[in-house]
Design an enzyme around this catalytic site. Structure first.
Site, PDB file in Angstrom:
ATOM      1  N   GLY A 108       0.803  -1.217   0.000  1.00 17.93           N
ATOM      2  CA  GLY A 108       0.000   0.000   0.000  1.00 17.93           C
ATOM      3  C   GLY A 108       0.836   1.266   0.000  1.00 17.93           C
ATOM      4  O   GLY A 108       0.370   2.337   0.395  1.00 17.93           O
ATOM      5  N   ALA A 109       2.077   1.160  -0.471  1.00 17.81           N
ATOM      6  CA  ALA A 109       3.013   2.284  -0.398  1.00 17.81           C
ATOM      7  C   ALA A 109       2.648   3.426  -1.325  1.00 17.81           C
ATOM      8  O   ALA A 109       3.139   4.544  -1.144  1.00 17.81           O
ATOM      9  CB  ALA A 109       4.427   1.799  -0.718  1.00 17.81           C
ATOM     10  N   ASP A 137       0.163  -8.533  -5.753  1.00 21.77           N
ATOM     11  CA  ASP A 137      -1.269  -8.322  -5.588  1.00 21.77           C
ATOM     12  C   ASP A 137      -1.727  -9.160  -4.403  1.00 21.77           C
ATOM     13  O   ASP A 137      -1.311 -10.322  -4.260  1.00 21.77           O
ATOM     14  CB  ASP A 137      -2.017  -8.725  -6.860  1.00 21.77           C
ATOM     15  N   LEU A 138      -2.575  -8.584  -3.569  1.00 23.52           N
ATOM     16  CA  LEU A 138      -3.022  -9.293  -2.366  1.00 23.52           C
ATOM     17  C   LEU A 138      -3.871 -10.522  -2.674  1.00 23.52           C
ATOM     18  O   LEU A 138      -4.099 -11.350  -1.789  1.00 23.52           O
ATOM     19  CB  LEU A 138      -3.804  -8.340  -1.454  1.00 23.52           C
ATOM     20  N   GLY A 191      -0.326   4.608  -1.540  1.00 28.42           N
ATOM     21  CA  GLY A 191      -1.450   5.303  -0.934  1.00 28.42           C
ATOM     22  C   GLY A 191      -1.024   6.376   0.043  1.00 28.42           C
ATOM     23  O   GLY A 191       0.157   6.614   0.295  1.00 28.42           O
ATOM     24  N   PHE A 192      -2.003   7.024   0.635  1.00 27.32           N
ATOM     25  CA  PHE A 192      -1.788   8.169   1.521  1.00 27.32           C
ATOM     26  C   PHE A 192      -0.975   7.787   2.753  1.00 27.32           C
ATOM     27  O   PHE A 192       0.097   8.337   3.013  1.00 27.32           O
ATOM     28  CB  PHE A 192      -3.165   8.726   1.902  1.00 27.32           C
ATOM     29  N   ALA A 210      -1.708  -1.853   2.852  1.00 25.81           N
ATOM     30  CA  ALA A 210      -2.630  -1.898   1.713  1.00 25.81           C
ATOM     31  C   ALA A 210      -4.021  -2.360   2.136  1.00 25.81           C
ATOM     32  O   ALA A 210      -4.178  -3.229   3.001  1.00 25.81           O
ATOM     33  CB  ALA A 210      -2.086  -2.846   0.648  1.00 25.81           C
ATOM     34  N   LYS A 251     -12.654  -4.898   7.193  1.00 23.32           N
ATOM     35  CA  LYS A 251     -11.525  -4.526   8.039  1.00 23.32           C
ATOM     36  C   LYS A 251     -11.640  -5.175   9.420  1.00 23.32           C
ATOM     37  O   LYS A 251     -10.618  -5.560  10.016  1.00 23.32           O
ATOM     38  CB  LYS A 251     -11.434  -3.003   8.179  1.00 23.32           C
TER      39      LYS A 251
END
Length: 329
Positions: free
Chosen positions: A7-8, A51-52, A10-11, A72, A145
């Site tokens: 997830g690097a 990819d996850l 992303g924010f 991510a 989540k």
């Protein structure tokens, strides 16, 4: 040794990467062929395609790493095919954490969310001990989540994987390129495109403090434990007022009852299904806005030595970055 960040692009993930590079570490990041790489421009990182939903790619990504930061996630509050979000957030988390454990990774930090935590009534802040269940989760993102966090705790406690879980609240600040839903609130308030508001509240924290909290969790966190990485509780009108003040504007005075955005969200989602676009207002976000999403970071402050700056500084940095990069024209 190498540190992997998922997830690097992303924010929050990009902020974690910068924090790690600031310590002189060799950072490997995962990206898909379609990823927006703007947040990684100019950074000295090793990039791998992963990819996850692809177990083999995750095994290759974690190989040779001493630490993994799994940031991510599929963060969509509306999705035509809900099973996609569970495949990425829940099954993808299981695949990555087990791959990292099998490869002998010494420390794994999993980025959950305060969305998985209970919210007491009456505006009392929630924390890691607030009672909560899957039935309390509103919408597929929060449910996914919650299930992913339960999987991370299970893998830590039953499989012995060295997993520590962090629960960021509502990060704001520089490099919110998408922007996030909260970033969009800031942009709309700063440009005068928010004529009204609803009564709700968020826990606001600087994204760079969240990133530092990840590194503190790696160093000081207890395996299998969760830590809220939050900042200051602010009502929505306080957030809007702080932003409009920075821009020399006046905050809106019209407060809408919650039924108005809820009905608008149902109509927007119906149109989205009919015409195939992604709605900006969702039923899930309208339902979430009915609660004051306030949280307490005392556990992280005490156990991790976590010390975030005031939330108003985070809002100031966010407005400055959005202005510098042309979002406020």
């Amino acid at each position: 040794m190498t540190t992997l960040v998922t997830g690097a692009t992303g924010f929050v993930g990009a902020a974690v990467v910068r924090a790690l590079l600031g310590e002189g570490r060799h950072v490997r990041v995962t990206a898909r062929p379609t990823s927006d790489l703007r947040n990684l421009e100019g950074l000295d990182v090793e990039r791998v395609t992963a990819d996850l939903t692809d177990a083999a790619s995750l095994i290759e990504a974690v190989r040779g790493c001493s630490a993994v930061f799994h940031v991510a996630a599929d963060y969509r509050l509306w999705i035509p095919e809900p099973e996609e979000i569970y495949r990425t957030n829940v099954e993808g988390t299981r695949l990555l954490l087990r791959a990292a454990h099998a490869e002998g990774v010494e420390r794994i930090v999993y980025t959950s969310s305060v969305a998985t935590l209970g919210i007491p009534a009456g505006g009392v802040p929630g924390d890691e001990r607030t009672p909560v269940s899957l039935d309390d989760m509103i919408g597929h993102y929060k449910r996914s989540k919650y299930l992913a966090e339960r999987a991370a705790v299970e893998i830590a406690k039953e499989d012995g994987a060295p997993v520590v879980i962090v629960n960021p609240s509502t990060p704001v600040g520089p490099r919110d390129i998408r922007p996030t839903p909260t970033g969009k609130i800031i942009v709309d308030a700063a440009t005068g495109r928010m004529p009204a508001y609803v009564e709700t509240g968020l826990n606001v924290v600087h994204v760079d403090d969240v990133a530092q909290g990840h590194l503190l969790a790696e160093r000081h966190g207890a395996i299998g434990e969760t830590y809220v990485l939050g900042g200051d509780d602010m009502s929505l009108i306080e957030i809007i007022s702080a932003v409009t003040c920075l821009r020399g504007r006046t905050a809106p005075s019209l407060r809408l009852p919650h039924i108005v955005p809820t009905l608008a969200a149902y109509a927007t989602e119906a149109a989205a299904h009919l015409f195939g676009f992604t709605p900006t207002l969702t039923v899930e976000s309208a339902r979430m806005a009915r609660k004051l999403m306030y949280f307490n970071s005392a556990k992280a402050r005490q156990a991790l030595r976590y010390s975030p700056r005031p939330a108003r500084e985070a809002l100031q940095d966010a407005v400055a970055w959005f202005e510098q990069h042309g979002y406020l024209r």
